[in-house]
Scaffold this motif. Structure first.
Motif, PDB file in Angstrom:
ATOM      1  N   SER A 180      42.503  49.492  38.972  1.00 48.23           N
ATOM      2  CA  SER A 180      42.589  49.697  40.412  1.00 48.23           C
ATOM      3  C   SER A 180      42.370  51.167  40.727  1.00 48.23           C
ATOM      4  N   GLY A 181      42.122  51.457  41.998  1.00 44.12           N
ATOM      5  CA  GLY A 181      41.933  52.834  42.424  1.00 44.12           C
ATOM      6  C   GLY A 181      40.465  53.177  42.597  1.00 44.12           C
ATOM      7  N   GLU A 182      40.172  54.469  42.647  1.00 42.13           N
ATOM      8  CA  GLU A 182      38.817  54.976  42.838  1.00 42.13           C
ATOM      9  C   GLU A 182      38.479  55.955  41.710  1.00 42.13           C
ATOM     10  N   PRO A 183      37.205  56.018  41.334  1.00 40.38           N
ATOM     11  CA  PRO A 183      36.101  55.202  41.815  1.00 40.38           C
ATOM     12  C   PRO A 183      36.116  53.802  41.204  1.00 40.38           C
ATOM     13  N   VAL A 184      35.385  52.884  41.830  1.00 41.19           N
ATOM     14  CA  VAL A 184      35.170  51.546  41.283  1.00 41.19           C
ATOM     15  C   VAL A 184      33.779  51.533  40.646  1.00 41.19           C
ATOM     16  N   LEU A 185      33.714  51.204  39.366  1.00 40.11           N
ATOM     17  CA  LEU A 185      32.461  51.233  38.620  1.00 40.11           C
ATOM     18  C   LEU A 185      31.931  49.812  38.483  1.00 40.11           C
ATOM     19  N   ASP A 186      30.768  49.554  39.074  1.00 40.01           N
ATOM     20  CA  ASP A 186      30.167  48.220  39.035  1.00 40.01           C
ATOM     21  C   ASP A 186      29.241  48.090  37.832  1.00 40.01           C
ATOM     22  N   CYS A 187      29.302  46.939  37.166  1.00 41.35           N
ATOM     23  CA  CYS A 187      28.441  46.689  36.019  1.00 41.35           C
ATOM     24  C   CYS A 187      28.122  45.196  35.944  1.00 41.35           C
ATOM     25  N   ALA A 188      26.847  44.869  35.871  1.00 40.88           N
ATOM     26  CA  ALA A 188      26.417  43.484  35.655  1.00 40.88           C
ATOM     27  C   ALA A 188      26.399  43.238  34.152  1.00 40.88           C
ATOM     28  N   VAL A 189      27.206  42.309  33.686  1.00 37.28           N
ATOM     29  CA  VAL A 189      27.338  42.089  32.248  1.00 37.28           C
ATOM     30  C   VAL A 189      26.856  40.694  31.880  1.00 37.28           C
ATOM     31  N   THR A 190      26.085  40.607  30.791  1.00 38.36           N
ATOM     32  CA  THR A 190      25.528  39.346  30.307  1.00 38.36           C
ATOM     33  C   THR A 190      25.831  39.217  28.821  1.00 38.36           C
ATOM     34  N   GLY A 191      26.296  38.034  28.415  1.00 35.76           N
ATOM     35  CA  GLY A 191      26.442  37.751  26.988  1.00 35.76           C
ATOM     36  C   GLY A 191      27.788  38.066  26.386  1.00 35.76           C
ATOM     37  N   VAL A 192      28.707  38.603  27.184  1.00 34.12           N
ATOM     38  CA  VAL A 192      30.041  38.898  26.667  1.00 34.12           C
ATOM     39  C   VAL A 192      31.023  38.813  27.831  1.00 34.12           C
ATOM     40  N   ALA A 193      32.259  38.430  27.525  1.00 36.09           N
ATOM     41  CA  ALA A 193      33.278  38.369  28.578  1.00 36.09           C
ATOM     42  C   ALA A 193      33.686  39.785  28.971  1.00 36.09           C
ATOM     43  N   PRO A 194      33.925  40.038  30.250  1.00 36.50           N
ATOM     44  CA  PRO A 194      34.422  41.350  30.658  1.00 36.50           C
ATOM     45  C   PRO A 194      35.763  41.646  29.993  1.00 36.50           C
ATOM     46  N   PRO A 195      36.058  42.913  29.753  1.00 34.10           N
ATOM     47  CA  PRO A 195      37.350  43.238  29.140  1.00 34.10           C
ATOM     48  C   PRO A 195      38.506  42.826  30.034  1.00 34.10           C
ATOM     49  N   ALA A 196      39.611  42.474  29.410  1.00 33.64           N
ATOM     50  CA  ALA A 196      40.773  41.998  30.167  1.00 33.64           C
ATOM     51  C   ALA A 196      41.751  43.114  30.504  1.00 33.64           C
ATOM     52  N   ARG A 197      41.561  44.296  29.893  1.00 33.60           N
ATOM     53  CA  ARG A 197      42.532  45.370  30.094  1.00 33.60           C
ATOM     54  C   ARG A 197      41.840  46.718  29.995  1.00 33.60           C
TER      55      ARG A 197
END
Length: 311
Positions: free
Chosen positions: A140-157
């Motif tokens: 949470s907070g700023e900045p928010v970093l956007d990333c389109a991810v393919t082939g792997v689950a996003p990290p949970a932590r």
């Protein structure tokens, strides 16, 4: 490759579809004998498009119109040359943390981060930023970093970082307005979101500035790595740095970093850090290869805006 060809390739492979202004400038420079002659007076490593365009922006020059850019550059040639000789392209893109995060979060915690080519150290704060992988938020907070991810689950932590340090030939001070202005000048003109992200990340880093050491990536890395606290996993990492390092020094660095305790994350183009048997990249844009301890994992875009996992 000639300087003219370098600028033409930059226009086609890096700026096309990403920065119309820099695509126009790079094509114009590639066909301009006087501009090429000016660049020819500089060492080869100082002729790159990002450095020229960033210096002109830093000096207050125009970059939207090639004719105005040329007039400013040739009219202020001594100042442009002097800045290009003393500065380096130290783009400090915090967005790259988004492609590092899946690897960092999976390593044994807590982490001691050591970035090679750290610039002002903004990529040393992956635990302090927020992320958005499609519709999956992390942190949470700023900045928010956007990333389109393919082939792997996003990290949970987020990772648990207990120590952060950086090594650079010319480290920048995140609390210095002049140094932050240089980083701002390196952001491409149309990229207002990147500019806002830079400022937000600089504000985060300025609350607890990292340990930054002036030094060479091979000669001085072992001493700095030895300062990492016991009980933390040392992670040496770098992203879009090795293209500025001569090939023999790259090889010496790679051999040395493999011998350090902990882990090594590299995020570089495959021409400067090659790996056998890579799959085809997902598109014509210039991609980096994300690797852990010499094993390639994913294709990534240079500002961390997308990653395609293939490991």
């Amino acid at each position: 490759m000639t300087t003219a060809a370098d600028y033409a390739e930059f226009a086609a492979r890096e700026a096309h579809g990403v920065s119309p202004a820099y695509e126009r400038l790079a094509l114009a420079v590639s066909r301009d004998h006087e501009m090429l002659a000016l660049l020819g007076t500089l060492p080869p490593a100082k002729r790159q498009p990002n450095l020229l365009f960033g210096v002109v922006r830093f000096l207050g020059g125009p970059v939207e119109d090639p004719a105005a850019f040329r007039d400013f550059t040739m009219g202020n040639r001594p100042a442009v040359e002097a800045e290009m000789r003393t500065r380096a392209t130290q783009t400090n893109e915090a967005g790259r943390c988004a492609v590092l995060l899946p690897v960092l979060a999976a390593l044994p915690q807590p982490l001691a981060l050591l970035e090679v080519g750290a610039s002002a150290g903004l990529c040393l704060y992956p635990d302090r930023y927020a992320y958005r992988y499609g519709d999956h938020p992390v942190g949470s907070g700023e900045p928010v970093l956007d990333c389109a991810v393919t082939g792997v689950a996003p990290p949970a932590r987020l990772p648990d970082v207990v120590w952060r340090a950086g090594l650079d030939l010319n480290p920048l001070d995140v609390t210095s307005p002049a140094d932050v202005a240089w980083l701002d000048a390196l952001v491409w003109p149309e990229h207002e979101r990147r500019r806002a992200r830079l400022r937000a990340a600089a504000a985060v880093a300025a609350t607890e500035p990292p340990l930054l050491v002036r030094g060479d990536l091979a000669d001085d890395l072992p001493d700095l790595a030895a300062k990492a606290p016991a009980g933390a996993t040392l992670v040496v990492f770098h992203t879009s740095v090795l293209y500025q390092v001569p090939a023999p020094r790259r090889e010496a660095f790679a051999e040395m970093v493999r011998g350090l305790p902990g882990h090594w994350i590299a995020n570089e183009t495959p021409d400067v850090l090659p790996y056998p048997g890579l799959p085809e990249p997902p598109g014509a844009a210039l991609h980096n290869v994300l690797a852990l301890d010499g094993t390639p994992l994913a294709w990534t875009l240079s500002h961390g805006q997308a990653m395609t996992w293939f490991a």
